[in-house]
Design an enzyme around this catalytic site. Structure first.
Site, PDB file in Angstrom:
ATOM      1  N   LEU A  21      -5.532  -4.574   8.379  1.00 29.12           N
ATOM      2  CA  LEU A  21      -5.364  -4.140   6.595  1.00 29.12           C
ATOM      3  C   LEU A  21      -4.133  -5.122   5.696  1.00 29.12           C
ATOM      4  O   LEU A  21      -3.785  -5.858   5.956  1.00 29.12           O
ATOM      5  CB  LEU A  21      -4.471  -3.292   7.283  1.00 29.12           C
ATOM      6  CG  LEU A  21      -4.537  -1.928   7.656  1.00 29.12           C
ATOM      7  CD1 LEU A  21      -3.815  -0.588   7.692  1.00 29.12           C
ATOM      8  CD2 LEU A  21      -6.405  -1.863   8.481  1.00 29.12           C
ATOM      9  N   ARG A  28       4.885  -7.634  -4.885  1.00 29.20           N
ATOM     10  CA  ARG A  28       6.753  -8.651  -4.298  1.00 29.20           C
ATOM     11  C   ARG A  28       6.514  -9.786  -4.148  1.00 29.20           C
ATOM     12  O   ARG A  28       7.468 -11.222  -4.215  1.00 29.20           O
ATOM     13  CB  ARG A  28       7.284  -8.373  -3.666  1.00 29.20           C
ATOM     14  CG  ARG A  28       8.264  -6.805  -3.725  1.00 29.20           C
ATOM     15  CD  ARG A  28       8.841  -6.262  -2.651  1.00 29.20           C
ATOM     16  NE  ARG A  28       8.164  -5.838  -1.649  1.00 29.20           N
ATOM     17  CZ  ARG A  28       7.914  -4.885  -0.157  1.00 29.20           C
ATOM     18  NH1 ARG A  28       8.679  -5.146   0.268  1.00 29.20           N
ATOM     19  NH2 ARG A  28       6.839  -4.256   0.124  1.00 29.20           N
ATOM     20  N   GLY A  91      -2.928   4.510   1.156  1.00 26.54           N
ATOM     21  CA  GLY A  91      -1.935   4.557   2.699  1.00 26.54           C
ATOM     22  C   GLY A  91      -2.577   3.800   3.523  1.00 26.54           C
ATOM     23  O   GLY A  91      -4.296   3.525   3.628  1.00 26.54           O
ATOM     24  N   THR A  92      -1.696   3.527   4.901  1.00 25.89           N
ATOM     25  CA  THR A  92      -2.624   2.562   5.672  1.00 25.89           C
ATOM     26  C   THR A  92      -3.837   3.019   6.825  1.00 25.89           C
ATOM     27  O   THR A  92      -3.939   3.144   6.993  1.00 25.89           O
ATOM     28  CB  THR A  92      -1.388   2.614   6.436  1.00 25.89           C
ATOM     29  OG1 THR A  92      -0.108   3.584   6.523  1.00 25.89           O
ATOM     30  CG2 THR A  92      -0.388   0.930   6.382  1.00 25.89           C
ATOM     31  N   GLU A 166       9.055   7.965   9.032  1.00 22.49           N
ATOM     32  CA  GLU A 166       8.616   6.589   7.855  1.00 22.49           C
ATOM     33  C   GLU A 166      10.170   6.917   7.731  1.00 22.49           C
ATOM     34  O   GLU A 166      10.957   7.766   7.311  1.00 22.49           O
ATOM     35  CB  GLU A 166       7.520   6.859   7.188  1.00 22.49           C
ATOM     36  CG  GLU A 166       6.231   6.522   7.344  1.00 22.49           C
ATOM     37  CD  GLU A 166       6.041   4.751   7.706  1.00 22.49           C
ATOM     38  OE1 GLU A 166       6.962   4.226   6.691  1.00 22.49           O
ATOM     39  OE2 GLU A 166       6.080   5.067   9.284  1.00 22.49           O
ATOM     40  N   ASN A 181       8.765   0.421  14.453  1.00 21.56           N
ATOM     41  CA  ASN A 181       7.766   0.497  14.330  1.00 21.56           C
ATOM     42  C   ASN A 181       6.864  -1.203  13.757  1.00 21.56           C
ATOM     43  O   ASN A 181       6.958  -1.493  12.354  1.00 21.56           O
ATOM     44  CB  ASN A 181       6.793   1.113  13.659  1.00 21.56           C
ATOM     45  CG  ASN A 181       4.982   1.426  12.969  1.00 21.56           C
ATOM     46  OD1 ASN A 181       4.380   0.210  13.748  1.00 21.56           O
ATOM     47  ND2 ASN A 181       4.481   2.045  11.998  1.00 21.56           N
ATOM     48  N   ASN A 238       6.528 -10.176   2.715  1.00 21.93           N
ATOM     49  CA  ASN A 238       6.697  -9.090   1.209  1.00 21.93           C
ATOM     50  C   ASN A 238       6.721  -9.898   0.388  1.00 21.93           C
ATOM     51  O   ASN A 238       6.477  -9.942  -0.181  1.00 21.93           O
ATOM     52  CB  ASN A 238       7.615  -7.719   1.460  1.00 21.93           C
ATOM     53  CG  ASN A 238       6.385  -6.877   2.286  1.00 21.93           C
ATOM     54  OD1 ASN A 238       5.254  -6.657   2.310  1.00 21.93           O
ATOM     55  ND2 ASN A 238       7.651  -6.185   3.091  1.00 21.93           N
ATOM     56  N   TYR A 360      -2.854 -50.290   2.171  1.00 18.65           N
ATOM     57  CA  TYR A 360      -3.739 -49.367   1.920  1.00 18.65           C
ATOM     58  C   TYR A 360      -4.939 -49.682   3.070  1.00 18.65           C
ATOM     59  O   TYR A 360      -5.389 -50.326   2.222  1.00 18.65           O
ATOM     60  CB  TYR A 360      -3.835 -49.316   0.105  1.00 18.65           C
ATOM     61  CG  TYR A 360      -4.920 -47.517   0.458  1.00 18.65           C
ATOM     62  CD1 TYR A 360      -4.859 -46.402   1.041  1.00 18.65           C
ATOM     63  CD2 TYR A 360      -5.870 -47.739   0.173  1.00 18.65           C
ATOM     64  CE1 TYR A 360      -5.374 -45.428   1.023  1.00 18.65           C
ATOM     65  CE2 TYR A 360      -7.111 -47.105  -0.162  1.00 18.65           C
ATOM     66  CZ  TYR A 360      -6.801 -46.225   0.438  1.00 18.65           C
ATOM     67  OH  TYR A 360      -7.661 -44.923   0.176  1.00 18.65           O
TER      68      TYR A 360
HETATM   69  C1  UD1 Z   1       4.374   0.118   7.282  1.00 19.26           C
HETATM   70  C2  UD1 Z   1       4.272   1.743   8.482  1.00 19.26           C
HETATM   71  C3  UD1 Z   1       5.888   1.137   8.952  1.00 19.26           C
HETATM   72  C4  UD1 Z   1       6.194  -0.104   9.473  1.00 19.26           C
HETATM   73  C5  UD1 Z   1       5.894  -1.008   8.875  1.00 19.26           C
HETATM   74  C6  UD1 Z   1       5.957  -1.959   8.964  1.00 19.26           C
HETATM   75  C7  UD1 Z   1       3.011   3.285   7.554  1.00 19.26           C
HETATM   76  C8  UD1 Z   1       3.229   4.353   7.432  1.00 19.26           C
HETATM   77  N1  UD1 Z   1       4.370   2.570   7.639  1.00 19.26           N
HETATM   78  O1  UD1 Z   1       5.081   0.689   6.441  1.00 19.26           O
HETATM   79  O2  UD1 Z   1       5.617   1.911  10.002  1.00 19.26           O
HETATM   80  O3  UD1 Z   1       7.690  -0.314  10.349  1.00 19.26           O
HETATM   81  O4  UD1 Z   1       4.579  -1.174   7.528  1.00 19.26           O
HETATM   82  O5  UD1 Z   1       5.960  -3.410   8.356  1.00 19.26           O
HETATM   83  O6  UD1 Z   1       1.754   3.094   7.721  1.00 19.26           O
HETATM   84  N2  UD1 Z   1      -2.364  -1.715   2.769  1.00 19.26           N
HETATM   85  C9  UD1 Z   1      -3.721  -1.366   2.306  1.00 19.26           C
HETATM   86  N3  UD1 Z   1      -3.924  -0.186   1.788  1.00 19.26           N
HETATM   87  C10 UD1 Z   1      -3.238   0.646   1.577  1.00 19.26           C
HETATM   88  C11 UD1 Z   1      -2.084   0.435   2.044  1.00 19.26           C
HETATM   89  C12 UD1 Z   1      -1.075  -0.469   2.785  1.00 19.26           C
HETATM   90  O7  UD1 Z   1      -4.785  -2.159   3.350  1.00 19.26           O
HETATM   91  O8  UD1 Z   1      -2.881   1.207   1.127  1.00 19.26           O
HETATM   92  C13 UD1 Z   1      -2.125  -2.676   4.096  1.00 19.26           C
HETATM   93  C14 UD1 Z   1      -0.962  -3.869   3.045  1.00 19.26           C
HETATM   94  O9  UD1 Z   1      -1.847  -4.115   2.675  1.00 19.26           O
HETATM   95  C15 UD1 Z   1      -0.208  -4.297   4.435  1.00 19.26           C
HETATM   96  C16 UD1 Z   1       0.116  -3.440   5.719  1.00 19.26           C
HETATM   97  O10 UD1 Z   1      -1.567  -1.884   4.934  1.00 19.26           O
HETATM   98  O11 UD1 Z   1      -0.647  -5.565   5.294  1.00 19.26           O
HETATM   99  C17 UD1 Z   1       1.310  -2.320   5.237  1.00 19.26           C
HETATM  100  O12 UD1 Z   1       1.149  -1.574   3.940  1.00 19.26           O
HETATM  101  P1  UD1 Z   1       2.726  -0.903   3.593  1.00 19.26           P
HETATM  102  O13 UD1 Z   1       2.723  -0.876   2.415  1.00 19.26           O
HETATM  103  O14 UD1 Z   1       3.200  -2.667   3.160  1.00 19.26           O
HETATM  104  O15 UD1 Z   1       3.032  -0.735   4.900  1.00 19.26           O
HETATM  105  P2  UD1 Z   1       5.509  -0.891   4.928  1.00 19.26           P
HETATM  106  O16 UD1 Z   1       5.372   0.596   3.946  1.00 19.26           O
HETATM  107  O17 UD1 Z   1       5.644  -1.772   5.081  1.00 19.26           O
HETATM  108 MG    MG Z   2       5.064  -3.401   4.826  1.00 19.47          MG
END
Ligand code: UD1
Ligand code: MG
Length: 461
Positions: A21, A28, A91-92, A166, A181, A238, A360
Site C-alpha cells: 500500500l 506530514r 482507506g486501507t 482502531e 497492529n 510518517n 585525485y
Molecule cells: C493503519 C492500521 C492500524 C495500524 C497502523 C500501523 C488500518 C485501518 N489501520 O493505521 O491498525 O496500527 O496502520 O502503522 O489499516 N493507504 C493507501 N490507501 C488508503 C489509505 C492508506 O494506500 O486509502 C496506505 C498508506 O499510504 C500507508 C498505509 O496504507 O502506506 C497505512 O495507511 P495509514 O493511513 O497510515 O494507516 P494508519 O492510520 O496508520
Molecule cells: Mg500510518
C-alpha cells in the site's frame, strides 16, 4: 477429483503475492517527493518493502498507488512491481480491493505490506505466512509497545485474535491494550477479498478498514492469530522525525551485525552503513566512516577515520584514509593504500600500490607496486569527455604530477616531480614535464640590498 488434487498441491506449496500500500498522500513529510521514496540506509522505503516481499518468497508484487504519486508509480515500475491505482483513497481495505483486478487469476496467499514500514525482517514475515500454513484464516503481525498511541489494538482471547480495533473507535478498555497492529496481514486470496466485500465504512474515520477483515474472517468460523515482531522493526515512517528514528534503528542493526561478523568498529555509533555494505572479518573501521551504497571491504583492511566510501571495492589488507573519499568504480586491490585527502573514482589501483597523500585519481588503471606521489592529479576531463590514464606496474609518479589524459605511463617509468605529462611515457623511461630550472648566482642578496635601500629612503623622506 483433478481439482481436489490440485488443491492439495497448492496447500503444500501455495503461490505468494504481496500487496504494497503506497497510495497515501504523506502530507506530514512536507516533501515534494513522495514519502515512500525517502531513503533508509541509502535505499528508498518502497524498495525495502519490495525486497522484503521478494525475500519472503512473493511470486507477485502489486503496488497500490494514487494518481498524484507519479514518482511512486515510476519507482514501482522500475522495481518490476505490478501497479494498481486507488483513486480516491477510501482507506486501507479499499486500497487492497483496488489490487483485486490485478490478482483476479491468483489463488494463493496474499500478504499486505505498507510501503512506509521499511525495516521488517523477512524471517518475521515468514512467521506470518507460517500462521496460514498452520491453518489460520488470517495471520497478523503485531508488536508490544509502551506507547500504543494511534495504532490499531489487537484484541486476543485465549491466544486467538478476536478483532482489530482502531484507536479512534476503541473503548477505554481496548485502548489499554498494548499489543498493536503493524499493518502486515496475510490471508488466502479468496478469504481476503471475500471478507473485504463485507467491510463497511461505519467508523470514526468513515474509511474502509483492512483491519475489519479479522473479525469478519473469525465470524465465518476460521481462526485468526497474531505473530509478534520487535517494535523497532515495524516502525512506520510518517514524518522526518520518524525517518531519522528508522535510520537510527537500521544503523544500530548494521553495527551489531558487523561486530558479530568479526569486524572491529572503533566507535560504532559514529560509523554509518548502507543497506548493501559488505565487510569481511578482521577489517578495522575507524570513527566517522560513512559507507554509501555499493561498498565492500575485504578481510583485514583498515579504514582510518573520516572516510566516505561509495560504490567502491577495497581489497584484503588495504589501508584507506584518514580523510579519503572513494567514489563509484574505485577498486583498490589487496594491500594497496589510499591515504589522507585522496579521492579515487572509477579506477583500479593494483596490488600494493600507494597513493598516500592529496591526490585525485579518476578513470585510471594503476598497475601493481606503483607509487603515486603527493598531489598527483589525473586530468581526466576536458570539459566534454572523460579520458583514461593507464599506469604500468612499478612506475614512480613524482609529487605534484598532472597526468593529462588520455595517457599511458609505461611499467617502471619514473616521472620527475611537478610534471605536466601530456605524452605517453615508455617503460622504464624518465619523464620530465616541467620548465628547466635557472639559477642566478647572488641574485637574492642583490635583491634584498636594493629593497632595503628603497625602504630606508621611504622612511627618511
Ligand atoms: C493503519 C492500521 C492500524 C495500524 C497502523 C500501523 C488500518 C485501518 N489501520 O493505521 O491498525 O496500527 O496502520 O502503522 O489499516 N493507504 C493507501 N490507501 C488508503 C489509505 C492508506 O494506500 O486509502 C496506505 C498508506 O499510504 C500507508 C498505509 O496504507 O502506506 C497505512 O495507511 P495509514 O493511513 O497510515 O494507516 P494508519 O492510520 O496508520
Ligand atoms: Mg500510518
Amino acid at each position: 477429483m483433478r481439482k481436489h488434487n490440485k488443491g492439495q498441491k497448492m496447500t503444500k506449496n501455495r503461490q505468494r503475492a504481496a500487496v504494497i500500500l503506497a497510495a497515501g498522500k504523506s502530507t506530514r513529510m512536507k516533501s515534494a517527493k513522495s514519502k515512500v521514496l525517502h531513503e533508509v540506509g541509502g535505499l528508498p522505503m518502497l524498495a525495502w518493502v519490495a525486497k522484503l516481499a521478494r525475500d519472503a518468497g512473493a511470486d507477485r508484487i502489486v503496488a497500490v498507488v494514487g494518481e498524484i504519486n507519479a514518482d511512486v508509480r515510476a519507482s514501482a515500475e522500475a522495481l518490476g512491481l505490478e501497479i494498481a491505482v486507488q483513486e480516491p483513497q477510501l482507506g486501507t481495505g479499499h486500497a487492497v480491493q483496488c489490487a483485486q483486478d490485478c490478482l483476479a487469476d491468483f489463488d494463493g496467499d496474499i500478504v499486505v505490506l505498507y510501503a512506509d514500514t521499511p525495516l521488517i525482517q523477512s524471517a518475521t514475515l515468514k512467521r506470518v505466512y507460517d500462521g496460514l500454513d498452520a491453518g489460520c484464516g488470517v495471520s497478523v503481525m503485531g508488536f508490544e509497545t509502551d506507547a500504543p498511541a494511534a495504532y490499531g489494538r489487537l484484541i486476543e482471547v485465549g491466544g486467538n485474535l478476536e478483532k482489530i480495533v482502531e484507536a479512534k473507535d476503541a473503548s477505554p478498555d481496548e485502548l489499554a491494550v498494548t499489543l498493536c497492529n503493524s499493518g502486515v496481514m496475510a490471508a488466502r486470496a479468496g478469504t481476503m477479498f471475500k471478507a473485504l466485500d463485507a467491510v463497511d465504512n461505519k467508523n470514526a474515520s468513515k474509511e474502509y478498514y483492512l483491519t475489519d477483515i479479522v473479525e469478519i474472517i473469525k465470524n465465518s468460523g476460521e481462526t485468526a492469530k497474531a505473530v509478534r515482531a520487535d517494535e523497532g522493526e515495524v516502525l512506520g515512517v510518517n514524518s522526518r522525525a520518524d525517518l531519522a528514528k528508522a535510520e537510527g534503528f537500521f544503523q544500530d542493526q548494521q553495527r551489531q551485525h558487523f561486530m558479530e561478523m568479526g569486524v572491529t568498529l572503533k566507535d560504532p555509533d559514529s560509523i554509518w552503513f548502507s543497506w548493501d555494505t559488505e565487510i569481511e572479518r578482521d577489517a578495522v573501521i575507524g570513527p566517522h566512516v560513512v559507507f554509501g551504497p555499493g561498498a565492500s571491504v575485504g578481510e583485514g583492511a583498515v579504514i582510518h577515520p573520516f572516510c566516505h566510501i561509495e560504490g567502491a571495492t577495497i581489497g584484503k589488507d588495504a589501508q584507506i584514509g584518514p580523510f579519503a573519499r572513494l567514489r563509484p568504480g574505485a577498486h583498490l586491490c589487496e594491500k594497496s593504500k589510499a591515504g589522507n585527502f585522496v579521492e579515487i573514482k572509477k579506477s583500479v589501483i593494483g596490488k600494493g600500490s600507494k597513493i598516500n597523500h592529496l591526490s585525485y585519481i579518476g578513470d585510471a588503471e594503476v598497475g601493481e607496486g606503483v607509487n603515486v606521489g603527493a598531489g598527483t592529479i589525473t586530468c581526466n576531463y576536458d570539459g566534454y569527455a572523460k579520458h583514461k590514464t593507464t599506469i604500468g606496474d612499478g612506475a614512480f609518479i613524482g609529487t605534484n604530477s598532472s597526468l593529462v589524459a588520455p595517457l599511458t605511463i609505461g611499467a617502471g617509468a619514473y616521472l620527475g616531480s611537478g610534471g605536466v605529462i601530456t605524452e605517453d611515457v615508455p617503460d622504464d623511461a624518465l619523464a620530465l614535464g616541467r620548465a628547466k630550472q635557472a639559477n642566478k648566482e647572488g641574485w637574492a642578496k642583490r635583491y634584498r640590498a636594493a629593497q632595503e635601500k628603497r625602504k630606508a629612503k621611504r622612511e627618511n623622506s
